[in-house]
Design an enzyme around this catalytic site. Structure first.
Site: not given
Ligand code: AGP
Length: 616
Positions: A2, A27, A75, A101-102, A485, A489, A492, A508, A611
C-alpha cells in the site's frame, strides 16, 4: 503493498497528503483515504477505487483546514476493495485513526479478543484491530500515543507499517515499522512519513531510513525514533538523489525494473503467514475441504501466458509430491476440447489480474462440470477469485509493467504451497519432508537477491545481441517452462522471434533452425538433481554448438562441465531442482528488459499488449 503518507507542519496537510498519495498510487489502487486532526476532531474521508474517487469525494464533501494528516492508497489483502475496508481505520471511540501496509498474521486472535471485550469491528481488515487496540492502550499510557503504539506493536506478528493520529494530540504523527517500508522526510518546520520518498521528494530530499521494530514520533519541529521498548534507536540519514519524475517508480527508470527488483520481497510476502510454527501449511483462505482434496483424482491448471508457465513449473512439483496427475491447460483451449473434469478434479486458475477472460471462461466451464476450483491470484476481490470456491492470493504487490515478472515467481510459490498442502492432507509426504521443502522455499528470497546482484553481465549480453533476429531457449524438466517464459518475455518486449523448446525435442526438427551465430540460451539443470538431465543437456549444448550456435548457459555456481561449450555463462546460485525456476528466470527477465531498452521500445507498455486481457 500500500501507499502511506503522513504530514505534520505549517502547511495544509490534506493537499500534501493527497499529492503524496498520487505519487504512491502505483503501490495500490483498490481504495484511498485520508484523516486529519482539526479542533480536537478526527475527520476522515475514504473511498473504494482509484485515488480519483477520493478526490471527487473531497470535492463534494470538503475537509476542514489542518496541518496534521495521514493518507493511504490500498492494495487489498484482507477484505475486498470496499469503502468500509478502505483506510484509515478509526477506533470505536473516534479518538485514533490508523493506516497500515503489510499483513498482521495474528489479527484473527486479536479480533476475537476485541470482540470478547465488546468492541464491534466494522471492516474485514486486519488493520482495524490496531485502531481499537491503540485507543484501548491510550489511557494506560497516559494518553501518550507513542507509548500506546509501542505497546500495541509488541503484540503484533507479521509485517506492518503503521501510521496513527490521536484527535487529542494535534501536531503529532506516530509511525512504526516491521518488515515493511517507512521513511521519514525531514523538512524545515515540517516533517513527513511515507512508504517511499516519492511522496515527499518535492518538499525535502533529506530523509531518514528507519530500522526494524522502530517507532517514529513526528512533530513540526522534531523527529524522535525509539525501539519497541522505548529505547532511543539509531537511524540512517540519507539525501534523495532522484528527480521527482522518477519518483513514481521508486527511483527505477521502469516499472519492470522495479518489479524485477521487488521479487525477493514478493516471494517472502507470499510465503508469510502460511506456515505454522510447527511448519505445517495453513491455507485457510482456500476453503478447500480436506476430504474433497483426499478424493480428487487429478489437478487441472488453467491459465494464460506467463501464468500458464508458472502452472507448468508447478506440475513437476505437485506430481512429485502428491502422485496426483496434473494437467496444465491453456485456458483459451481448455473448454473447446471437451475436457474430462468433474467432482473428482481440482481446477486451479492462475491469474495475476484475476480478470483474464480466457481464464475466467475456462473457470466457469470447470465449475459447471462440478470441479472444485481454486484461484491463485494477485488482485484481491477480482473476478476469478470471486467466482472460485477458494483463493490463494500472491502478495507480490501491484504489477504495473505489462510483462509479468514478480507475479510469475509468486505464482510458483503459491502453486508449490498448494502442492505441499495436498501432500500434507493426502499423507504422501512425511512432515519432515514438507518441513524440508518449506526451508528451501524460505531460503529463496535471499537466493533471488543474489541473482539480482549479478544481472549486469546479462544486460551487457542483451545489448551485444540486440541485433539478433531470433533467439532460442532450451530447458529440461522444470527448466522447460522457464525456457518458454524467457522466450515469451523476449517476444513481448523486444518484438523479435524467440522460441522455447524442451531440449530433448531439438533433434526432432527445431535443430534445423541452428546456423552460425544463432543465440541459444540454455537453462542447465543442477548436476546434483537428476544427473541424467544435466548430462543430456550438456549433449544438447554440444549439438547446437557444433552447428554454429552462440551458446549462453544459465548454470549454477560450480558447474564447470559446460564451460568448454558455452560462449557465455550466466551463473545462478545452486538450489534444489524444483527451486531452480525461481532463480533461473530472473536473468531471462533482465535480458529481455535490457534488449527492449536497447531497441528503444516502451518496456512497461509494449505495443499491441494490455496488462489484463479482458476479451476472449
Ligand atoms: C506475461 O508477461 C503477459 N503479460 C501475459 O502473458 C500474461 O501473463 C497473461 O495475459 C495472463 O495474465 P493474468 O495472469 O493476469 O491472467
Amino acid at each position: 503493498m500500500c501507499g502511506i503518507v503522513g504530514y505534520v507542519g505549517q502547511k495544509q496537510a490534506l493537499e500534501i497528503v493527497v499529492a503524496g498519495l498520487r505519487r504512491l498510487e502505483y503501490r495500490g489502487y483498490d481504495s484511498a483515504g485520508v484523516a486529519v486532526v482539526s479542533g480536537e476532531e478526527l475527520v476522515v474521508r475514504k473511498k473504494a477505487g482509484k485515488l480519483v474517487n477520493l478526490e471527487t469525494l473531497l470535492g463534494s464533501d470538503p475537509m476542514p483546514d489542518s496541518t496534521t494528516g495521514i493518507g493511504h492508497t490500498r492494495w487489498a489483502t484482507h477484505g475486498g476493495p470496499t469503502d468500509s475496508n478502505a483506510h484509515p481505520h478509526v477506533s470505536e471511540d473516534g479518538t485514533v485513526a490508523v493506516i497500515h501496509n503489510g499483513i498482521i498474521e495474528n489479527f484473527a486472535e486479536l479480533r476475537a479478543e476485541l470482540n470478547a471485550a465488546g468492541v464491534s469491528l466494522s471492516s474485514e481488515t486486519d488493520t482495524e484491530v490496531v485502531a481499537h487496540l491503540l485507543a484501548l492502550e491510550l489511557p494506560a499510557a497516559d494518553r501518550d500515543l507513542p507509548e500506546a503504539m509501542r505497546r500495541v506493536c509488541r503484540r503484533l506478528e507479521g509485517a506492518f507499517t503503521l501510521v496513527a493520529l490521536d484527535r487529542e494530540q494535534p501536531d503529532l504523527v506516530v509511525g512504526a515499522r516491521r518488515n515493511s517500508p517507512l521513511v521519514v522526510g525531514v523538512g524545515q518546520g515540517e516533517n513527513f512519513l511515507a512508504s517511499d520518498v516519492a511522496a515527499f521528494v518535492d518538499h525535502t530530499r533529506e530523509a531518514l531510513e528507519l530500522g526494524q521494530d522502530q517507532v517514529v514520533i513526528l512533530t513540526p519541529t522534531s523527529v524522535t525514533v525509539t525501539d519497541f521498548d522505548g529505547e532511543p534507536a539509531a537511524v540512517r540519514p540519507f539525501t534523495v538523489d532522484w528527480d521527482a519524475s522518477a519518483a513514481e517508480k521508486g527511483g527505477f527508470d521502469l516499472f519492470m525494473l522495479k518489479e524485477i527488483a521487488e521479487q525477493p520481497r514478493a516471494v517472502a510476502d507470499s510465503l508469510r503467514g502460511r506456515i505454522t510454527r510447527d511448519s505445517r501449511i495453513q491455507l485457510d483462505e482456500t476453503n478447500l475441504d480436506e476430504a474433497a482434496l483426499r478424493a480428487i483424482t487429478k489437478v487441472v491448471v488453467i491459465a494464460c501466458g506467463t501464468a500458464a508457465h508458472a502452472g507448468m513449473v508447478a506440475k513437476y512439483a505437485i506430481e512429485h509430491w502428491t502422485r496426483v496427475p496434473v494437467e496444465v491447460e491453456l485456458a483459451s483451449e481448455f473448454r473447446y476440447r471437451d475436457p474430462i473434469v468433474g467432482p473428482d478434479s481440482l481446477v486451479i486458475a492462475i491469474s495475476q489480474s484475476g480478470e483474464t477472460m480466457d481464464t475466467l471462461m475456462a473457470l466457469r466451464y470447470a465449475k459447471a462440470q462440478g470441479a472444485h476450483t481454486l484461484a491463485i491470484c494477485n488482485t484481491v476481490g477480482s473476478t476469478i477469485p470471486r467466482e472460485s470456491d477458494g483463493v490463494l492470493y500472491t502478495y507480490a504487490g501491484p504489477e504495473i509493467a505489462v510483462a509479468s515478472t514478480k507475479a510469475f515467481l509468486t505464482q510458483i510459490i503459491a502453486a508449490y504451497l498448494v502442492g505441499l498442502y495436498l501432500a500434507q492432507v493426502r499423507g504422501t509426504m512425511f512432515e519432515d519432508e514438507i518441513r524440508g521443502v518449506l526451508a528451501e522455499l524460505d531460503d529463496m528470497p535471499s537466493k533471488v537477491d543474489l541473482v539480482l546482484d549479478t544481472t549486469e553481465p546479462v544486460r551487457a549480453l542483451a545489448r551485444e545481441l540486440a541485433g539478433a533476429t531470433s533467439v532460442l531457449f532450451l530447458g529440461r524438466h522444470v527448466g522447460f517452462p522457464v525456457a518458454l517464459e524467457g522466450a515469451l518475455k523476449l517476444k513481448e518486449l523486444a518484438y523479435m522471434h524467440a522460441e522455447g523448446f524442451p531440449a530433448g525435442e531439438l533433434k526432432h526438427g527445431p535443430i534445423a533452425l541452428i546456423e552460425e551465430g544463432v543465440p541459444v540460451i540454455v537453462i542447465v539443470p543442477s548436476p546434483r538433481g537428476r544427473a541424467v538431465l544435466h548430462d543430456k543437456i550438456v549433449s544438447n549444448i554440444q549439438e547446437v554448438r557444433a552447428r554454429g550456435a552462440l551458446v549462453v548457459a544459465i548454470a549454477e555456481e560450480g558447474d564447470e562441465s559446460i564451460t568448454p561449450y558455452a560462449e557465455h555463462i550466466i551463473r545462478i546460485p545452486a538450489v534444489p531442482t524444483l527451486m531452480q525456476p525461481l532463480v533461473a528466470t530472473v536473468p531471462l527477465q533482465a535480458f529481455a528488459c535490457e534488449m527492449a531498452t536497447a531497441k528503444g521500445h516502451d518496456v512497461d507498455q509494449p505495443r499491441n499488449l494490455a496488462k489484463s486481457v479482458t476479451v476472449e
